[in-house]
Design an enzyme around this catalytic site. Structure first.
Site, short mmCIF file in Angstrom:
data_model
loop_
_atom_site.label_atom_id
_atom_site.label_comp_id
_atom_site.label_asym_id
_atom_site.label_seq_id
_atom_site.Cartn_x
_atom_site.Cartn_y
_atom_site.Cartn_z
NE ARG A 1 10.29 -5.61 -7.61
CZ ARG A 1 10.44 -5.75 -6.30
NH1 ARG A 1 11.65 -5.73 -5.77
NH2 ARG A 1 9.40 -5.90 -5.53
CE LYS B 1 -5.41 -1.69 -9.00
NZ LYS B 1 -4.94 -0.36 -8.50
N PRO B 2 -1.83 0.31 -11.72
CG PRO B 2 -1.44 2.50 -12.45
CD PRO B 2 -2.06 1.19 -12.87
CB SER C 1 -0.98 -4.59 2.21
OG SER C 1 -2.21 -4.81 1.57
CD GLU D 1 8.31 -10.02 -4.64
OE1 GLU D 1 8.71 -9.79 -3.48
OE2 GLU D 1 8.88 -10.81 -5.40
CG LEU D 2 2.38 -10.53 -0.24
CD1 LEU D 2 1.61 -11.66 0.42
CD2 LEU D 2 1.46 -9.69 -1.12
CB CYS E 1 8.29 -4.18 1.12
SG CYS E 1 9.37 -4.21 -0.31
CD GLU F 1 4.93 -3.25 5.66
OE1 GLU F 1 3.73 -3.49 5.47
OE2 GLU F 1 5.81 -3.42 4.80
CB SER G 1 16.82 -3.11 -4.14
OG SER G 1 15.89 -3.13 -3.09
P1 NAP Z 1 -2.12 -2.18 -0.91
O1 NAP Z 1 -3.11 -1.38 -0.19
O2 NAP Z 1 -2.15 -3.65 -0.74
O3 NAP Z 1 -2.29 -1.80 -2.44
C1 NAP Z 1 -1.46 -2.32 -3.44
C2 NAP Z 1 -2.21 -2.36 -4.74
O4 NAP Z 1 -3.32 -3.23 -4.62
C3 NAP Z 1 -2.77 -1.02 -5.18
O5 NAP Z 1 -2.69 -0.94 -6.58
C4 NAP Z 1 -4.22 -1.13 -4.73
O6 NAP Z 1 -5.09 -0.29 -5.44
C5 NAP Z 1 -4.49 -2.58 -5.04
N1 NAP Z 1 -5.64 -3.14 -4.34
C6 NAP Z 1 -6.11 -2.85 -3.11
N2 NAP Z 1 -7.19 -3.62 -2.84
C7 NAP Z 1 -7.40 -4.41 -3.92
C8 NAP Z 1 -8.36 -5.41 -4.26
N3 NAP Z 1 -9.32 -5.77 -3.42
N4 NAP Z 1 -8.27 -6.00 -5.47
C9 NAP Z 1 -7.30 -5.65 -6.33
N5 NAP Z 1 -6.37 -4.71 -6.08
C10 NAP Z 1 -6.42 -4.11 -4.88
O7 NAP Z 1 -0.63 -1.77 -0.58
P2 NAP Z 1 -0.01 -0.31 -0.60
O8 NAP Z 1 -0.46 0.39 0.62
O9 NAP Z 1 -0.22 0.34 -1.92
O10 NAP Z 1 1.54 -0.66 -0.55
C11 NAP Z 1 2.20 -0.85 0.64
C12 NAP Z 1 2.40 -2.33 0.91
O11 NAP Z 1 3.12 -2.92 -0.18
C13 NAP Z 1 3.26 -2.57 2.13
O12 NAP Z 1 2.74 -3.60 2.90
C14 NAP Z 1 4.61 -2.99 1.52
O13 NAP Z 1 5.40 -3.77 2.36
C15 NAP Z 1 4.18 -3.71 0.30
N6 NAP Z 1 5.27 -3.78 -0.68
C16 NAP Z 1 5.90 -4.96 -0.87
C17 NAP Z 1 6.96 -5.05 -1.75
C18 NAP Z 1 7.67 -6.35 -1.97
O14 NAP Z 1 8.38 -6.46 -2.97
N7 NAP Z 1 7.52 -7.34 -1.11
C19 NAP Z 1 7.37 -3.93 -2.46
C20 NAP Z 1 6.71 -2.72 -2.24
C21 NAP Z 1 5.65 -2.67 -1.35
P3 NAP Z 1 -5.62 1.09 -4.79
O15 NAP Z 1 -4.51 2.04 -4.94
O16 NAP Z 1 -6.79 1.43 -5.57
O17 NAP Z 1 -5.94 0.78 -3.34
#
Ligand code: NAP
Length: 488
Positions: free
Chosen positions: A170, A185-186, A240, A261-262, A295, A392, A452
């Site tokens: 996307r 960065k995944p 998040s 996209e949170l 999400c 959530e 989607s």
């Molecule tokens: P997350 O903890 O926020 O992590 C997402 C990404 O951010 C990961 O690659 C993570 O790396 C990275 N990250 C974490 N802390 C960081 C920092 N301080 N600096 C830079 N990067 C950092 O979220 P998640 O648990 O993976 O995903 C679930 C969340 O995503 C849910 O809240 C969901 O609703 C949301 N989401 C939203 C959408 C949308 O389109 N709105 C789509 C899908 C998911 P690490 O893996 O190393 O922690």
């Protein structure tokens, strides 16, 4: 890759190094980290653990490639995307198995994600050919206005683990189409799908440096040097709300263009006149896609009191019949959650709801196997103060609360800081439009449980984010508008 993929064959085929400037290389110092199978808790393989220096090198490569990539004919950019769209289809078996191994969802769901992910490449292969500007006579009739749209420049993408491939395409699709280079960065839990995607794009002719991938355990440490570098022009993040807020603050220093996209807390509204069977079908999609780890997942069900029993019973029967197990096994509907923390959070939210008076109709327990399983669960009579209605869930739990009037339903739906998506089931056209206009979400599924679509603008309002991915809006996030005042 072989025509009959095995766990071993897909794991040995996927690259495990960083992809920088068109080269696969180890992290500086050679550090690696384990990727785990959430269905067994066992390590699958190790991938490179990037350092801050590697992150800088990745941005250097993106910056070096930017001018050449922006000058590449749109036809070429479009053709690369179209080849990648086809390649994702051809390699779907292998890529789906790989995704299931690292993320947990059933292979059939991984295939669904890959088809969805590929659609962004198809969509943006078309958009690459439609980048436009305009020329007009200004009001005074003397001068002219010329407007051109140009790529924003090097981008940084951070993606989550729940849709390891689609959350990448996307962003990567429109960036390629617009002529932007990027570092991706995944999430550390699911790096393999992104590395495999980079290989696909490399094989489809994407020039070195346009896409660079760094895998890392220290997300903040590798992201800061990129975000703080004045050569970066855009940050796009999916994850998040908590992390998104920190990144917005960091991005403000360089006044970066940001797309966020949170998180979400999607309400699913069922009105008294709804087709209840259709609502249950929609609920199964909206709730159980990705085991609830989406999400867009329906987080709470607000059902008119006159149909709540019928809806709850039918939903519980469908949820209770789902087969839970390792996503690689045949006939599995529901895989494990991503990790022990997520499993623990889901269990805690259910306990909180039950303590406050909710009743479990089906499920309500962690799985007994190894791995991070949680039973598909339906809760009824959920009181308004239960955390499960405001936080959530990110798991296979459907809490049902009731309402009496339309106004009450709308008020309950909007009672959240999130605003990503809502679902509405009603056969009354007037009610449908009134409710859609009143809901404070970026997207609405009207009598359908999935929104989607690569050709539609995906995104949220309030604390669910800013910016849109997909649709006509998706490419605009990667273009700057430049106006030239012409004195002719
Ligand atoms: P997350 O903890 O926020 O992590 C997402 C990404 O951010 C990961 O690659 C993570 O790396 C990275 N990250 C974490 N802390 C960081 C920092 N301080 N600096 C830079 N990067 C950092 O979220 P998640 O648990 O993976 O995903 C679930 C969340 O995503 C849910 O809240 C969901 O609703 C949301 N989401 C939203 C959408 C949308 O389109 N709105 C789509 C899908 C998911 P690490 O893996 O190393 O922690």
């Amino acid at each position: 890759m072989s025509s009959e993929p095995t766990e071993q064959s897909v794991l040995s085929a996927v690259p495990k190094q960083l992809y920088i400037g068109g080269e696969w290389r180890d992290a500086t110092g050679g550090a690696t980290f384990e990727v785990e199978d959430p269905a067994t808790g066992k390590a699958l393989c190790e991938v490179a653990d990037a350092t801050a220096g590697d992150a800088r090198a990745a941005l250097d490569a993106a910056v070096a490639a930017q001018a050449g990539w922006a000058a590449t004919p749109p036809n070429e950019r479009s053709e690369i995307l179209h080849r990648a769209f086809l390649a994702l289809g051809e390699q779907a078996e292998e890529l789906a198995l790989l995704m299931t191994l690292e993320m947990g969802k059933a292979v059939s769901e991984s295939k669904g994600e890959l088809a969805y992910a590929a659609e962004f490449f198809r969509w943006f292969s078309g958009e690459a050919l439609r980048l436009d500007g305009y020329y007009k006579t200004s009001g005074n009739g003397a001068s002219r206005v010329l407007v051109m749209r140009q790529p924003v420049g090097p981008c940084y993408f951070i993606t989550p683990w729940n849709f390891p491939n689609a959350m990448g395409t996307r962003k990567i699709g429109p960036a390629i189409a617009a002529g932007c280079t990027m570092v991706v960065k995944p999430a550390q839990q699911t790096p393999l799908s992104m590395l495999a995607l980079a290989k696909v794009l490399e094989e489809c002719g994407l020039p070195p440096g346009v896409l660079n991938v760094i895998t890392a355990t220290r997300s903040g440490e590798v992201s800061s040097p990129i975000i703080e570098d004045p050569r970066l022009r855009k940050l796009s993040f999916t994850g998040s709300t908590e992390v998104g807020k920190k990144l917005i603050a960091q991005a403000s220093d360089q006044v970066l263009k940001v797309s966020m996209e949170l998180g979400g807390n999607a309400p699913f509204l069922v009105f008294a006149d709804a087709d209840i069977d259709a609502a249950v079908d929609g609920a199964m999609l909206a709730k159980m896609r990705n085991m609830g780890e989406a999400c867009t997942s329906a987080n709470r069900f607000h059902v008119h009191e006159s149909v709540a029993k019928e809806f709850g019973d039918k939903l519980a029967a469908r949820m209770g019949a789902l087969k839970v197990g390792r996503g690689t096994d045949a006939g599995i509907d529901v895989g494990p959650l991503i990790d022990a923390a997520q499993q623990g959070k889901v269990a805690e939210l259910v306990t909180d709801a039950v303590t406050k008076g909710a009743t479990v109709v089906t499920g309500g327990k962690k799985g007994e196997d190894r791995g991070y399983f949680y039973e598909p669960t339906v809760l009824v009579d959920v009181p308004h103060d239960a955390r499960v209605l405001s936080e959530e869930i990110f798991g296979p739990v459907a809490p049902i609360a009731t309402f009496k009037t339309d106004a009450e339903a709308i008020e309950a739906a909007n009672r959240t800081e999130y605003g990503l998506v809502s679902y509405v089931f009603t056969k009354d056209l007037t009610r449908a439009f009134k409710v859609c206009e009143a809901l404070e979400t970026g997207m609405i599924g009207l009598n359908q449980g999935i929104v989607s679509n690569a050709g539609a603008p995906f995104g949220g309002v309030k604390q669910s984010g800013t910016g849109r991915e997909g649709g006509n809006e998706g490419i605009a996030e990667y273009l700057e508008t430049k106006y030239v005042a012409l004195n002719i």
